[in-house]
Design an enzyme around this catalytic site. Structure first.
Site, short mmCIF file in Angstrom:
data_model
loop_
_atom_site.label_atom_id
_atom_site.label_comp_id
_atom_site.label_asym_id
_atom_site.label_seq_id
_atom_site.Cartn_x
_atom_site.Cartn_y
_atom_site.Cartn_z
CG ASN A 142 -1.79 1.20 1.33
OD1 ASN A 142 -2.46 1.54 0.33
ND2 ASN A 142 -1.84 1.87 2.47
CG HIS B 197 -0.81 6.50 4.45
ND1 HIS B 197 -2.19 6.54 4.39
CD2 HIS B 197 -0.44 7.40 5.39
CE1 HIS B 197 -2.63 7.43 5.27
NE2 HIS B 197 -1.59 7.97 5.90
#
Ligand code: GRF
Length: 216
Positions: free
Chosen positions: A106, A108
């Protein structure tokens, strides 16, 4: 390595990953892009690049678990080995995350563990930080947690608004995600005891994260 990218919107990080995959010597290829929103702009980016796309609209599912089961089925049907979340705005069930443990990344837009969750840039400005940035990490069930592969630092400048800061961080994201993905694909970033270890060309190990200095 076959990559599946999960998106919900604009898809600028997806575009950066598509560009990276086209580089000579990049050993990953995007096999499928899945959006949970039918009108995500990122779907058109993938289509223009000739990448198969799929919309799995979460609104058509009675529960998070049934949505995630369909996501998992589609990824496996496409032979995906590594999942990249790129602006994917759904919380995934623990079951899904565990199935893809150490096979899901991911990005971020903050220097984790600071500013997890939403409205990151406004919160960074409100907190008065001088440096922010972005983080690529392996996904764990807790939101925005997991072993960190790479981080880039980005300065907060006088007069910044959430929008100007977001744009500066986004530029860093577009550099960082391909870099982190390449490390993982090449087996140069490995999770050991919930920390990422970086392995250099001669096999020497150093603790991650890879640090990318400030992007002005
Ligand atoms: C990025 O800032 C990403 O870090 C965050 O959502 C944004 C997605 O942008 N999770 P895009 O869809 O990749 O353009």
């Amino acid at each position: 390595m076959r990559i599946g990218v999960l998106i919900s919107g604009r898809g600028s990080n997806l575009a950066a990953l598509i560009r990276a995959c086209a580089e000579p010597g990049f050993r990953g290829r995007i096999a499928l892009v899945i959006s949970n929103r039918p009108n995500a702009e990122g779907l058109a980016i993938a289509e223009r690049a000739g990448i198969p796309t799929l919309t799995i609209d979460h609104k058509n599912f009675a529960s998070r678990e049934t949505f995630d089961a369909e996501l998992d089925r589609a990824l496996r049907a496409a032979g995906v080995e590594l999942v990249c979340n790129a602006g994917f705005m759904r919380i995934l069930s623990d079951g899904f995350v565990e199935k893809w443990r150490n096979h899901q990344l991911n990005i971020h837009p903050s220097l984790l563990p600071a500013f997890k969750g939403l409205h990151v840039h406004k919160r960074a400005l409100d907190a008065g930080v001088r440096i922010t940035g972005c983080t690529v990490h392996f996904v764990r069930p807790e939101m925005d947690e997991g072993p960190i592969v790479a981080q880039a630092a980005v300065p907060v400048l006088p007069g910044d608004t959430a929008e100007t800061l977001a744009a500066r961080v986004l530029e860093a994201e577009h550099k960082l995600y391909p870099l982190a993905l390449k490390l993982v694909i090449d087996g140069r970033a490995r999770v050991t005891d919930e920390r990422v270890v970086l392995i250099d060309a001669v096999g020497a190990e150093t603790p991650a994260p890879l640090f990318v200095p400030a992007v002005q």
